[in-house]
Design a protein around this motif. Structure first.
Motif, short mmCIF file in Angstrom:
data_model
loop_
_atom_site.label_atom_id
_atom_site.label_comp_id
_atom_site.label_asym_id
_atom_site.label_seq_id
_atom_site.Cartn_x
_atom_site.Cartn_y
_atom_site.Cartn_z
N ILE A 131 25.30 48.03 -15.23
CA ILE A 131 24.33 48.34 -16.28
C ILE A 131 24.96 49.21 -17.36
O ILE A 131 24.68 49.07 -18.54
CB ILE A 131 23.14 49.12 -15.67
N PHE A 445 21.66 50.95 -9.89
CA PHE A 445 22.08 50.56 -11.23
C PHE A 445 23.20 51.51 -11.66
O PHE A 445 24.11 51.15 -12.38
CB PHE A 445 20.91 50.68 -12.22
N ARG A 469 18.77 45.46 -3.56
CA ARG A 469 17.91 45.22 -4.72
C ARG A 469 16.77 44.27 -4.37
O ARG A 469 15.67 44.40 -4.90
CB ARG A 469 18.73 44.67 -5.88
N MET A 474 10.72 45.99 -8.42
CA MET A 474 10.81 46.80 -9.63
C MET A 474 9.86 46.25 -10.70
O MET A 474 9.87 45.06 -10.98
CB MET A 474 12.22 46.74 -10.22
N LEU A 476 9.60 47.23 -14.49
CA LEU A 476 10.28 48.11 -15.42
C LEU A 476 9.43 48.39 -16.65
O LEU A 476 8.49 47.66 -16.97
CB LEU A 476 11.60 47.48 -15.87
N PHE A 482 11.44 35.47 -19.08
CA PHE A 482 12.49 34.50 -19.37
C PHE A 482 11.88 33.20 -19.86
O PHE A 482 10.73 32.88 -19.51
CB PHE A 482 13.31 34.25 -18.11
N TYR A 492 10.40 34.25 -10.17
CA TYR A 492 11.73 34.54 -10.66
C TYR A 492 12.68 35.03 -9.57
O TYR A 492 13.82 34.60 -9.48
CB TYR A 492 11.65 35.57 -11.79
N GLY A 493 12.19 35.94 -8.74
CA GLY A 493 13.09 36.51 -7.72
C GLY A 493 13.07 35.72 -6.43
O GLY A 493 13.81 36.02 -5.49
N MET A 549 7.75 39.06 -4.22
CA MET A 549 8.89 39.43 -3.38
C MET A 549 8.43 40.13 -2.11
O MET A 549 9.17 40.23 -1.14
CB MET A 549 9.83 40.37 -4.14
N ILE B 203 19.02 42.49 -18.62
CA ILE B 203 19.99 42.57 -17.53
C ILE B 203 19.45 43.37 -16.35
O ILE B 203 19.76 43.08 -15.19
CB ILE B 203 21.33 43.17 -18.05
N ARG B 204 18.59 44.33 -16.63
CA ARG B 204 18.04 45.12 -15.53
C ARG B 204 17.15 44.27 -14.62
O ARG B 204 17.16 44.43 -13.40
CB ARG B 204 17.23 46.30 -16.06
N VAL B 205 16.40 43.39 -15.24
CA VAL B 205 15.55 42.51 -14.43
C VAL B 205 16.43 41.58 -13.61
O VAL B 205 16.22 41.39 -12.41
CB VAL B 205 14.62 41.68 -15.34
N VAL B 206 17.43 41.02 -14.26
CA VAL B 206 18.33 40.10 -13.56
C VAL B 206 18.92 40.79 -12.34
O VAL B 206 18.95 40.25 -11.23
CB VAL B 206 19.45 39.61 -14.50
N LYS B 207 19.38 42.01 -12.57
CA LYS B 207 20.05 42.71 -11.46
C LYS B 207 19.04 43.16 -10.41
O LYS B 207 19.32 43.10 -9.21
CB LYS B 207 20.83 43.92 -12.01
N ALA B 208 17.88 43.60 -10.86
CA ALA B 208 16.89 44.07 -9.90
C ALA B 208 16.44 42.93 -8.99
O ALA B 208 16.14 43.13 -7.82
CB ALA B 208 15.69 44.66 -10.63
N TYR B 209 16.37 41.71 -9.53
CA TYR B 209 15.93 40.58 -8.73
C TYR B 209 17.08 39.77 -8.15
O TYR B 209 16.87 38.71 -7.59
CB TYR B 209 15.01 39.67 -9.56
N VAL B 210 18.30 40.29 -8.35
CA VAL B 210 19.51 39.65 -7.82
C VAL B 210 19.53 38.17 -8.17
O VAL B 210 19.70 37.30 -7.31
CB VAL B 210 19.61 39.82 -6.29
N THR B 211 19.33 37.86 -9.44
CA THR B 211 19.32 36.45 -9.82
C THR B 211 20.55 36.10 -10.66
O THR B 211 20.53 35.15 -11.42
CB THR B 211 18.07 36.10 -10.63
#
Lengths: 634, 580
Positions: A131, A445, A469, A474, A476, A482, A492-493, A549, B203-211
């Motif tokens: 990050i 992060f 993670r 989360m 935010l 997207f 998404y997740g 999730m 990018i934070r969402v991407v990383k938080a959701y490991v996608t």
């Protein structure tokens, strides 16, 4: 938390310090995947250059071996050998054309392929960056690597490089042919080329000086444009149009001045090269004429004709290359930026504790390959290889945590906290007190400088990042959606979530109602970060996205102040139902969220200054009391 | 369209005309050389006339020198013409953009305007330079070479002519085909950029959701799509080079053969054959260059279009022909005002607003996001024009006033406000360029900005970075208020301008307003009830209509929305994250 800096237009494009290294690396990159293609292209270039050279050489034999004898021959000339010779030439020419065609075709594969690979590598690498990288680089700058820099590289790969090979090979083969035809004339040609290169260098360096200045002025002008047009509405409100125009005109004039000079010098490069080439041609013609006349060094008329054509084709590649120089410089700067991104250290992950599916057997949970929906931590001890299982509960502790975005400036000091499964912990405090920062440490992060953070008793540094993670939900502060359908965004997740799961998550988040009212319901396409939804709706989708999730630990960074109270109430309901039964860290902006927390942490300047339940804190009459009653003295 | 853009050449017209002329001189000189060369061979070498060779050589050097001068001047003029043209374009665009109304700015978006002023103008500058030098040069050299060939031998020149026509047709067809593909390719690019954009900002969402892996495969798909379409597009252009080579080679063979026969027949000389071969190269190279220019032009046409759009954009708000320069007082009247950002929109943003505010009143405005609070106040200083009804300030329709007079009297502190690079003084003096240091300090005291400015080591001379990034949100807002106060307006509008200022300071600012500028009409938009509850009257906006207009106490009694908002906020005491 340092946000993404929007420095706007990139100003001065710095000259690259180590061009050789970059060229080497770039070539390495091309040859890695397309080495064979390139060897093939090289071969094709050689063939097409040779075809063209043999054609020019033919002029000599045309004149010397056919025309001149024909003229001397008084009989009716026999054209058959000439036709045969020409047929041979034609065959070679045909091969040249074919080679050129194949070369072009292959070049497309190479240039598009290199571009594609470059983009893919860039993107794959970027996704792995910490990050921190995104904090310290402007988004516009990152974007322009994909758009501008990769594109300038395309030019260098698809045009400059083959042209370079072509030119180099042409120069060599033409030079050899010229030597064969006439040594003295070749010497004359080379001398002229020397003069031409000298002149080009002179003009080039003058031009380069102004180009640097031009880049600086472009940077200044673009910066000004960015600022004034960006603040256009303020300019209008203050009737500041004239002043801003005056400021612009000054910068514009300066830019014109340096741009004019830079272009002037680079423009005259071409004619200098061309006309010196012409003079070279003239001198050769005259010298050759004299030589041929006197029969010195066996120069025939045909040889002179061929030589003069070679003289032309000798000058051409040289001026072509010199014209390409500026694009090479630009491409190198682009390549430099591309490689810099690729050289960024990716996010390290030395975690080895993973989440595995669990199944109940004889009152105990054991690992299974099946999708059971139950999880546990699998801790393989490094030294002994011993495997230990731990239940996945949602217990989070901070033990003496210090953190700073850079080592010399700590933003969190000695943070201690304990969250038992199902508890709700709220953080309150002014902006910049470090609330968001704390939550960004739990999911790693950022990595802490000192202290320990444990998840179910396991140091989070030992947990594989992906598993860590995934086990944290989360929501935010800035909601990002997207492009894709609403359903896609919710799952998404969890890509394999069923439609029922999606709807259940949406219902939990209080989002089902508005989604059904959208034109295509769950299949409505979202574009451009969900721009067609209101802020509150986007927030609800983000909650649903976390809900699906079903994680035991939740981190909620509450709605920003830009949401009005009424909308926030709806969002709040969504959040509340999501929080039930989970360990929740909530960054609270409004009181209603905080009051029923199990523990409230009051943060100030990176320290927890007060902690306790709502009632306890009110009794303390400290900072929380001030904040709560609105009597905080500024 | 092109003509409109070319109007910006202005004072560089001489250079604009001179450049192609110089290029023509260069071309003619270049083309004469092979012709003279023929004479060296035929009349010099073949007859053994050494003097003739030297004489012709002398001519050729002179001609080459003339060509050099032509080329140099052409280069110099082209640089001046194109950079001057770019300068004028930028200047005209910048000045024109200054006349834009808010509606115009919204239409283009500031980012769009910036790109037009920078990237597009740059593209045009390069294209213009290229055209000036090549556009005349290529056809001229082709024509001159053809003419020279005809002079030497009409029969052989005919071969060229046919080749040229054939090749141009072929090139044209290829280019057209490729263009079609290129057009399809650009949307694919947008898709790719969107993917990058999304990932960079989220990018934070991407990383938080490991996608990460999912996103990478998504990206690769977009990347492959570009690969496919561009391979196709460029695949359509690969025939150009070989086609051109094929033509050249065929010409050479045909000319060699025909030439040989003609020489034998005595209707052509060896030298002439040599010059013809030289022309052959020239003609076809020029054709190639032309096709290249054509591609460049069609790529530049997008930029031309985008610049043209800006230049032709008419400001939606014009100064009246006979404007009023005097505003009597700060009273505001809305008479049945309807407004929409897009006049064709089905639903109005503001619906039938009837509102009368007398001079010196303090009005609070509250309402949920999207309830058109900002739209309402933006009509007062004529940042937008009403669609129906009228807005009056000081008893006269705002459309009758001189815009500058109106905006100086109606000072708006915008919601998304900006500071500019320069000292604090510089920024404050946007409000009044002639303000003394004392006046600046007084305005800051009113806006409660003095306390933190005094803490800066350089005080009022502190340099503010572009966009005001080196001051906090609350500090920025207070500086913006001070800046607006320096206008000494009759009407002051604060559009959510104290959202980042803590409650106590907020209250202090409002108190200062009440005491120091009592005769200024004040409109305050806020999210927090506490920011507006002391106002004389409060407007409750809901869905583009005035839902309630009364004092705090009455609204609390009679207005449901107001009560709801009030209760949700005061039961706790407001936000926890108010910066200090």
């Amino acid at each position: 938390m340092p946000g993404p800096m929007n420095r706007g237009v990139r100003g001065v494009k710095p000259m690259v310090d180590n061009p050789k290294q970059i060229i080497k690396r770039l070539l390495g990159y091309i040859f890695k995947d397309y080495g064979i293609h390139f060897a093939f292209v090289f071969l094709m270039i050689v063939i097409s250059v040779l075809a063209s050279v043999q054609g020019t050489m033919f002029t000599k034999s045309l004149i010397d071996d056919y025309i001149t004898p024909f003229l001397l021959d008084t009989d009716t000339p026999n054209y058959t050998p000439l036709i045969q010779a020409m047929a041979r030439v034609a065959v070679f020419y045909g091969m040249g054309v074919l080679a050129n065609f194949i070369q072009n075709k292959t070049m497309i594969v190479i240039s598009q392929g290199v571009q594609r690979n470059l983009r893919n590598d860039l993107f794959s690498h970027m996704e792995k960056l910490p990050i921190r990288y995104f904090d310290t680089h402007s988004h516009g700058d990152i974007m322009s690597i994909y758009t501008n820099d990769v594109d300038t590289l395309r030019q260098i790969v698809s045009q400059t490089l083959p042209q370079f090979i072509n030119s180099a090979f042409t120069v060599v083969s033409v030079l050899i042919s010229m030597f064969v035809l006439s040594v003295p004339l070749t010497a004359v040609t080379l001398a002229m080329v020397g003069i031409s290169l000298f002149a080009a260098k002179k003009a080039g360096s003058a031009s380069g000086k102004f180009f640097v200045k031009q880049q600086k002025n472009i940077g200044a002008a673009n910066g000004y444009i960015e600022e004034m047009i960006g603040g256009m509405k303020v300019v209008k409100v203050f009737c500041h149009e004239q002043a801003s125009t005056e400021g612009f005109n000054k910068l514009n004039e300066e830019l014109f001045d340096s741009a004019n000079n830079a272009n002037k010098y680079s423009n005259i490069l071409g004619p200098i090269n061309a006309q010196i080439g012409n003079i070279s041609y003239v001198v050769c013609a005259v010298c050759g004429g004299l030589l041929a006349l006197n029969g010195v060094s066996g120069l025939t008329l045909g040889a002179l004709a061929s030589f003069l054509t070679f003289n032309r084709s000798f000058n051409m590649p040289i001026s072509q290359i010199s014209m390409q120089l500026s694009s090479i410089v630009m491409a190198l700067a682009g390549a430099d930026r591309i490689f810099k991104l690729m050289d960024e250290e990716p996010e390290a992950d030395e975690g080895y504790v993973v989440l595995v599916n669990a199944v109940e057997k004889d009152g105990k949970y054991v690992e299974t390959e099946e999708q059971t929906g139950k999880w546990m931590w699998k801790h393989t001890h490094k030294e002994t290889g011993e495997v230990e299982y731990k239940n996945w509960e949602g217990n989070v502790t901070f033990d003496g945590v210090d953190f700073g975005y850079s080592d010399d400036k700590m933003v969190l000091h000695d943070v201690e906290l304990f969250a038992k499964p199902g508890q709700k912990i709220a953080f309150v405090g002014s902006t910049g007190a470090g609330k968001t920062t704390i939550t960004n440490l739990i999911n790693r992060f950022y990595d802490i400088q000192d202290g320990k953070i444990r998840y179910d008793g396991i140091n989070i540094g030992k947990i594989r990042k992906a598993d860590l993670r995934k086990s944290l939900g989360m929501v935010l502060q800035d909601t990002h959606l997207f492009s894709g359908t609403v359903a896609d965004n919710i799952r998404y997740g969890k890509k394999d979530a069923t439609m029922d799961e999606v709807i259940a998550a949406a219902k939990l988040a209080n989002a089902d109602g508005f989604i059904r009212r959208l034109p295509q319901g769950y299949d409505t396409m979202l574009k451009g970060d969900g721009g067609n939804l209101s802020q509150g709706q986007r927030q609800l989708l983000a909650i649903a996205r976390a809900a699906i999730m079903n994680p035991p630990v939740l981190i909620l960074d509450e709605a920003t102040s830009s949401i009005d109270t009424r909308t926030e109430r709806i969002v709040q309901q969504g959040m509340d139902s999501l929080m039930k039964g989970r360990t929740t860290f909530v960054i609270a902006h409004r009181l209603s969220t905080v009051r029923n927390s199990d523990c409230i942490m009051v943060l100030e300047k990176g320290r927890i200054i007060e902690r306790g339940t709502h009632e306890q804190l009110l009794e303390e009459r400290g900072k929380y009391y001030q904040l709560y009653t609105g009597n905080n003295i500024a | 369209m092109v003509r409109r853009i070319l109007r910006e050449v202005k004072e560089y017209k001489p250079q604009f005309i001179a450049t192609p002329l110089c290029m023509v001189i260069e071309v003619i000189a270049e083309m004469l050389i092979p012709y003279l060369m023929a004479s060296i061979i035929d009349d010099g070498v073949n007859t053994g006339d050494m003097d003739h060779i030297l004489k012709m050589g002398g001519y050729m050097v002179v001609i080459a020198a003339i060509g050099l001068i032509g080329g140099l001047l052409g280069g110099v003029f082209a640089a001046k013409a194109s950079t001057g043209f770019a300068k004028n374009l930028r200047k005209t665009m910048f000045e024109h953009i200054q006349t834009f109304s808010f509606a115009n700015i919204d239409k283009f978006s500031t980012a769009g305007l910036v790109t037009r002023l920078t990237t597009d103008v740059n593209t045009l500058q390069m294209g213009c330079q290229m055209c000036l030098r090549m556009m005349m040069r290529a056809p001229a050299s082709m024509i001159v070479a053809l003419v020279m060939s005809f002079i030497i031998s009409a029969r052989i020149a005919l071969i060229y002519l046919i080749a040229v026509i054939l090749l141009s047709i072929v090139l044209f067809l290829f280019i057209r085909r490729a263009m079609g593909f290129f057009k399809q390719a650009f949307p694919k690019y947008d898709a790719l950029n969107e993917s990058v954009q999304e990932n960079v900002s989220a990018i934070r969402v991407v990383k938080a959701y490991v996608t990460e892996d999912v996103e990478i495969s998504k990206f690769k798909k977009a990347s492959q799509a570009i690969y496919d379409i561009f391979s196709k597009a460029e695949g359509a252009t690969v025939y150009q080079g070989p086609a051109m080579m094929l033509t050249v080679y065929s010409c050479i063979i045909l000319i060699s053969y025909t030439g040989a026969r003609m020489i034998v027949a005595g209707s052509l000389s060896t030298g002439q054959l040599m010059s013809l071969l030289a022309y052959c190269m020239n003609i076809l190279m020029s054709l190639m260059m032309l096709s290249f220019i054509f591609i460049m032009l069609s790529m530049g046409s997008a930029s031309i279009q985008r610049i043209y759009d800006v230049l032709e954009e008419k400001s939606t708000i014009d100064n009246p022909t006979d404007p009023l320069y005097e505003i009597s007082d700060g009273s505001i009247d809305f008479d049945h005002v309807s407004f929409a950002y897009n006049p064709e929109a089905k639903e109005m943003v503001l619906k039938d607003i009837d509102l009368h505010i007398s001079n010196g009143e303090t009005i609070g405005i509250i309402g949920s996001t999207g309830s058109a609070k900002t739209s309402l106040v933006n009509l007062i200083s004529r940042l937008y024009d009403v669609c129906d009804g009228s807005v009056r300030v000081g008893g006269r329709d705002v459309r009758e006033y001189d815009i500058e007079t109106l905006r100086n009297a109606v000072s708006v502190v915008l919601q998304s406000n900006t500071l500019f690079s320069g000292s604090i003084y510089d920024n404050l003096r946007w409000g009044d360029p002639d303000a003394t240091d004392e006046e600046c300090k007084k305005a800051c005291a009113l806006a409660c900005a003095d306390e933190f400015i005094d803490h800066f080591p350089e005080g009022y001379n502190t340099h503010i970075e572009q966009g005001g990034t080196n001051v906090s949100g609350g500090q920025k807002q207070r500086l913006c208020i001070a800046r607006a106060l320096l206008k000494k307006p009759k009407i002051l509008i604060l559009d959510d301008s104290t959202s980042a200022v803590d409650t106590a300071t907020d209250a202090k600012i409002k108190k200062a307003f009440r005491e120091e500028i009592p005769y200024t009409t004040k409109l305050i938009i806020a999210q927090r009830v506490s920011s507006v509850m002391d106002c004389d009257r409060i407007i409750v906006m809901e869905d583009g209509r005035i839902n309630g207009l009364d004092t705090h106490d009455n609204l609390l009694k009679n207005n449901e929305i107001y009560r709801e908002v009030y209760e949700s906020q005061t039961s706790g005491g407001g936000d926890f994250d108010e910066p200090k």
